[in-house]
Motif scaffolding. Structure first.
Motif, PDB file in Angstrom:
ATOM      1  N   UNK A  21      67.166  22.992  79.678  1.00 39.64           N
ATOM      2  CA  UNK A  21      66.424  23.974  78.876  1.00 39.64           C
ATOM      3  C   UNK A  21      65.105  23.421  78.348  1.00 39.64           C
ATOM      4  N   UNK A  22      64.594  22.364  78.951  1.00 42.28           N
ATOM      5  CA  UNK A  22      63.320  21.780  78.538  1.00 42.28           C
ATOM      6  C   UNK A  22      62.174  22.729  78.869  1.00 42.28           C
ATOM      7  N   UNK A  23      61.231  22.995  77.944  1.00 42.21           N
ATOM      8  CA  UNK A  23      60.151  23.955  78.195  1.00 42.21           C
ATOM      9  C   UNK A  23      58.966  23.327  78.930  1.00 42.21           C
ATOM     10  N   UNK A  24      59.243  22.662  80.018  1.00 38.48           N
ATOM     11  CA  UNK A  24      58.221  22.033  80.842  1.00 38.48           C
ATOM     12  C   UNK A  24      58.273  22.648  82.229  1.00 38.48           C
ATOM     13  N   UNK A  25      57.221  22.449  83.040  1.00 37.43           N
ATOM     14  CA  UNK A  25      57.294  22.958  84.421  1.00 37.43           C
ATOM     15  C   UNK A  25      58.455  22.320  85.176  1.00 37.43           C
ATOM     16  N   UNK A  26      58.483  20.993  85.240  1.00 39.42           N
ATOM     17  CA  UNK A  26      59.660  20.264  85.682  1.00 39.42           C
ATOM     18  C   UNK A  26      60.042  20.364  87.141  1.00 39.42           C
ATOM     19  N   UNK A  27      59.230  20.990  87.964  1.00 37.92           N
ATOM     20  CA  UNK A  27      59.653  21.188  89.346  1.00 37.92           C
ATOM     21  C   UNK A  27      59.462  19.922  90.184  1.00 37.92           C
ATOM     22  N   UNK A  28      60.262  19.844  91.254  1.00 38.51           N
ATOM     23  CA  UNK A  28      60.062  18.832  92.289  1.00 38.51           C
ATOM     24  C   UNK A  28      59.145  19.350  93.390  1.00 38.51           C
ATOM     25  N   UNK A  29      59.179  20.652  93.607  1.00 37.53           N
ATOM     26  CA  UNK A  29      58.323  21.306  94.602  1.00 37.53           C
ATOM     27  C   UNK A  29      57.982  22.701  94.122  1.00 37.53           C
ATOM     28  N   UNK A  30      56.715  23.031  94.151  1.00 37.94           N
ATOM     29  CA  UNK A  30      56.244  24.399  93.942  1.00 37.94           C
ATOM     30  C   UNK A  30      55.536  24.814  95.226  1.00 37.94           C
ATOM     31  N   UNK A  31      56.146  25.755  95.948  1.00 37.68           N
ATOM     32  CA  UNK A  31      55.647  26.159  97.258  1.00 37.68           C
ATOM     33  C   UNK A  31      55.220  27.620  97.236  1.00 37.68           C
ATOM     34  N   UNK A  32      53.969  27.880  97.575  1.00 36.26           N
ATOM     35  CA  UNK A  32      53.472  29.231  97.817  1.00 36.26           C
ATOM     36  C   UNK A  32      53.012  29.305  99.271  1.00 36.26           C
ATOM     37  N   UNK A  33      53.504  30.294  99.986  1.00 38.90           N
ATOM     38  CA  UNK A  33      53.116  30.442 101.373  1.00 38.90           C
ATOM     39  C   UNK A  33      53.329  31.889 101.786  1.00 38.90           C
ATOM     40  N   UNK A  34      52.523  32.380 102.697  1.00 45.45           N
ATOM     41  CA  UNK A  34      52.668  33.763 103.132  1.00 45.45           C
ATOM     42  C   UNK A  34      51.342  34.389 103.472  1.00 45.45           C
ATOM     43  N   UNK A  35      51.368  35.607 103.994  1.00 48.70           N
ATOM     44  CA  UNK A  35      50.137  36.240 104.487  1.00 48.70           C
ATOM     45  C   UNK A  35      49.114  36.551 103.409  1.00 48.70           C
ATOM     46  N   UNK A  36      49.546  36.776 102.152  1.00 45.77           N
ATOM     47  CA  UNK A  36      48.613  37.154 101.090  1.00 45.77           C
ATOM     48  C   UNK A  36      48.529  36.126  99.972  1.00 45.77           C
ATOM     49  N   UNK A  37      49.119  34.949 100.167  1.00 47.08           N
ATOM     50  CA  UNK A  37      49.088  33.917  99.131  1.00 47.08           C
ATOM     51  C   UNK A  37      48.305  32.705  99.617  1.00 47.08           C
ATOM     52  N   UNK A  38      47.463  32.138  98.753  1.00 49.65           N
ATOM     53  CA  UNK A  38      46.869  30.843  99.096  1.00 49.65           C
ATOM     54  C   UNK A  38      47.982  29.802  99.235  1.00 49.65           C
ATOM     55  N   UNK A  39      47.916  28.997 100.282  1.00 50.32           N
ATOM     56  CA  UNK A  39      48.963  28.018 100.534  1.00 50.32           C
ATOM     57  C   UNK A  39      48.939  26.908  99.487  1.00 50.32           C
ATOM     58  N   UNK A  40      50.099  26.646  98.883  1.00 46.40           N
ATOM     59  CA  UNK A  40      50.262  25.584  97.890  1.00 46.40           C
ATOM     60  C   UNK A  40      51.570  24.873  98.179  1.00 46.40           C
ATOM     61  N   UNK A  41      51.542  23.550  98.197  1.00 46.22           N
ATOM     62  CA  UNK A  41      52.753  22.740  98.242  1.00 46.22           C
ATOM     63  C   UNK A  41      52.531  21.592  97.266  1.00 46.22           C
ATOM     64  N   UNK A  42      53.029  21.751  96.044  1.00 51.62           N
ATOM     65  CA  UNK A  42      52.772  20.809  94.950  1.00 51.62           C
ATOM     66  C   UNK A  42      54.064  20.082  94.604  1.00 51.62           C
ATOM     67  N   UNK A  43      53.998  18.754  94.622  1.00 55.27           N
ATOM     68  CA  UNK A  43      55.180  17.936  94.369  1.00 55.27           C
ATOM     69  C   UNK A  43      55.118  17.209  93.026  1.00 55.27           C
ATOM     70  N   UNK A  44      54.152  17.537  92.212  1.00 56.43           N
ATOM     71  CA  UNK A  44      53.971  16.874  90.919  1.00 56.43           C
ATOM     72  C   UNK A  44      53.685  17.928  89.865  1.00 56.43           C
ATOM     73  N   UNK A  45      54.619  18.123  88.951  1.00 53.15           N
ATOM     74  CA  UNK A  45      54.473  19.186  87.954  1.00 53.15           C
ATOM     75  C   UNK A  45      53.609  18.789  86.766  1.00 53.15           C
TER      76      UNK A  45
END
Length: 261
Positions: free
Chosen positions: A93-117
């Motif tokens: 329940x920590x209020x931080x981003x905290x992700x290992x991977x944030x991935x955005x991909x698709x026809x209408x999204x700018x491509x993002x693959x972020x491994x550092x929150x």
């Protein structure tokens, strides 16, 4: 509850995640519009949360991002927004981003693959985890509430206010989405429940007569695909956004708690 048009894609997404992570894959669930029952082709993203074991190697995260990248793995929606957390963080329940991977991909999204929150705006992820905790649809593995803690209400209200401010700035947001996101934020602060943008818009239009015209216009535009959205009058949108900003910062005295609390 998952539309037939996206079931094969989600099934293949889970298969690829299992291939990459093996026994370290603990849970996969749909969030966002799919979880809230308002997914619409041409407008909605596919939002997915993945929980993995804490000792998941970084290489597996890179392999997963590559395995799910559009167009090699074609996304049938406006885009895929996928977030991976390790199980210890997800349960905290920590209020931080905290992700290992944030991935955005698709026809209408700018491509993002972020491994550092580090440095990422936390509010997106706090709100997504709250929606997931309330309504996440299981696709694989352990139930949502077994692996994901509910954000604390003070942290969630802070995240909602930050989201409203970000949308009020306008950069990168359709005007109809700015208005309806504001409606949903206000309704959450009043009720403690997350609902669809269209449901929130109808509720705020009925409750706030002076804003009914701009909210109704946003609802009509929201029925269109993103590429056909109507640009709403900026003066009215800004006036509405300013009201939303004030409203979410003064929730009702002894206001509602979220169901988990």
């Amino acid at each position: 509850m998952i539309p037939a048009a996206v079931r094969p894609y989600l099934a293949e997404l889970v298969r690829r995640a299992r291939t990459v992570h093996g026994n370290q894959l603990l849970s996969v669930f749909a969030v966002g519009s799919l979880a809230l029952g308002d997914y619409r082709p041409g407008r909605s993203d596919i939002d997915v949360t993945v929980i993995v074991a804490p000792d998941t190697p970084e290489k597996a995260l890179h392999d997963l991002a590559a395995a799910l990248a559009h167009p090699a793995f074609p996304c049938p929606a406006a885009g895929l927004e996928l977030v991976v957390y390790d199980a210890e963080f997800a349960a905290s329940a920590t209020p931080e981003p905290g992700y290992l991977l944030n991935l955005n991909t698709g026809p209408l999204l700018p491509a993002v693959a972020d491994f550092d929150s580090a440095g990422a705006p936390a509010f997106w992820y706090v709100i997504d985890r709250a929606v997931a905790r309330q309504s996440g649809l299981p696709l694989f593995g352990r139930p949502v509430r077994d692996v994901l803690a509910a954000p604390r209400r003070p942290d969630l209200l802070t995240a909602v206010a930050a989201s409203v401010d970000e949308h009020a700035a306008g950069a990168g947001h359709l005007t109809d989405n700015r208005v309806l996101n504001g409606c949903r934020a206000v309704l959450f602060c009043r009720t403690g429940r997350w609902v669809t943008k269209r449901e929130a818009g109808r509720a705020i239009a009925a409750a706030e007569e002076r804003f009914e015209p701009i909210v109704a216009a946003a609802l009509r535009s929201f029925e269109r695909p993103r590429s056909e959205a109507v640009a709403l009058p900026w003066v009215q949108v800004d006036e509405f956004s300013a009201w939303v900003s004030r409203a979410v910062r003064r929730p009702p005295r002894n206001g509602p708690t979220t169901p988990e609390e």
